[in-house]
Each structure stands twice: as C-alpha cells, then as structure tokens.
Design an enzyme around this catalytic site. Sequence first.
Site, PDB file in Angstrom:
ATOM      1  N   ASP A  72       1.823  -8.197  -2.690  1.00  0.00           N
ATOM      2  CA  ASP A  72       1.802  -6.907  -1.993  1.00  0.00           C
ATOM      3  C   ASP A  72       3.002  -6.770  -1.069  1.00  0.00           C
ATOM      4  O   ASP A  72       3.615  -5.703  -0.962  1.00  0.00           O
ATOM      5  CB  ASP A  72       0.517  -6.753  -1.173  1.00  0.00           C
ATOM      6  CG  ASP A  72      -0.750  -6.816  -2.002  1.00  0.00           C
ATOM      7  OD1 ASP A  72      -0.706  -6.436  -3.184  1.00  0.00           O
ATOM      8  OD2 ASP A  72      -1.779  -7.263  -1.455  1.00  0.00           O
ATOM      9  N   ASP A  94      -6.408 -12.056  -2.248  1.00  0.00           N
ATOM     10  CA  ASP A  94      -5.724 -11.695  -1.009  1.00  0.00           C
ATOM     11  C   ASP A  94      -5.992 -12.771   0.023  1.00  0.00           C
ATOM     12  O   ASP A  94      -7.050 -13.410   0.023  1.00  0.00           O
ATOM     13  CB  ASP A  94      -6.213 -10.343  -0.493  1.00  0.00           C
ATOM     14  CG  ASP A  94      -5.671  -9.172  -1.293  1.00  0.00           C
ATOM     15  OD1 ASP A  94      -4.577  -9.298  -1.875  1.00  0.00           O
ATOM     16  OD2 ASP A  94      -6.329  -8.119  -1.325  1.00  0.00           O
TER      17      ASP A  94
END
Length: 170
Positions: A141, A123
């Site tokens: 995402d 991330d």
Amino acid sequence: MNKSICSSGLRWLWLVLVVLAVDLGVKYWVLANFELGETWALFPSLNLHYARNYGAAFSFLADKGGWQRWFFAGVAIMIVVALLVMMYRNRADQKLSNIAYALIIGGALGNLFDRTWHGFVVDYIDFYVGNWHFATFNLADTAICIGAGLVVLEGFLTPHDASAKPKGQA
C-alpha cells in the site's frame, strides 16, 4: 518501432521485484510470527498489528460476500498491464514516471498475490496518534501511494508543450 528493454522504461522492472520481494517477505514473517489481531509496539505512534483486509483500501467492500476478491484482482491485473505498456513506451531516462509506475506495479502485485493466495490482504502497519488509529496497511500500500504521489508530482514538474497555447497568444 522495436525498443529494447534497456532503452525503455522496462529497464526499471528491477524495482518492481524489490518491492514485491520485500513486501511478500514481511508478510510471510508476519503470518509466521503473529496471531490475527496481535500487536507489537515498535515506536511511539507505530505498531506492527496483524490484520486481514478482505476489501480494498480502508477495507472498502470487505463485507460483500467474496465477489470483491476477484473484482479487485481483475482491477490490479488491468492496472499492472496498463502501467507495463506505459513503461515500455517511456524512455529509460524518464526516471520519475518509471519509478512511480514500478512502485505501483510492485505494490499491486504484492496485494494481488495475497488476494489470490490467501483470499485477503495481509496488513500490519498501525500508525496512530493518541487513541486515533489510521487504517492498518502494508508495504505494498505504501509503494502504491508513493508511486501515485510521484505521478502527481511529475504532472507539476513536467514542462507543458508550448504549441498547446490558446489562440491569440504568442
């Protein structure tokens, strides 16, 4: 019934490849240029911040000892297969649903690759307001969320079957 790829929703698989290539490319760049926890300011309220997610969305089940890695990988595979079947059953001109499914598949495959190759999801997007920071996330995402939003939007935009009216109505 035998459909060609060009006449079915599978015609939109190119979008899966674009999402997957950009997602994995940015993740590779982050892994090559950042130390874990390192942050680079981009704009007010937006940083690049290298984080590892061992769980699902918002690090759900991240501290459960490793079984969740394979559980979430299995869930991703099932979702990808189901959406590929739905794309195959769709016509190529059903753009909104095919784009939505392609975005979800591309994002799911990007995070699936991370989960199986690294054991965690990379991330790097840190959105914040003042001292409040949203959970760090990535392009995969984002594609999944946009795809899911398009599925919901399509539910409002698609005309409903007139034969499904309750009894007694014309």
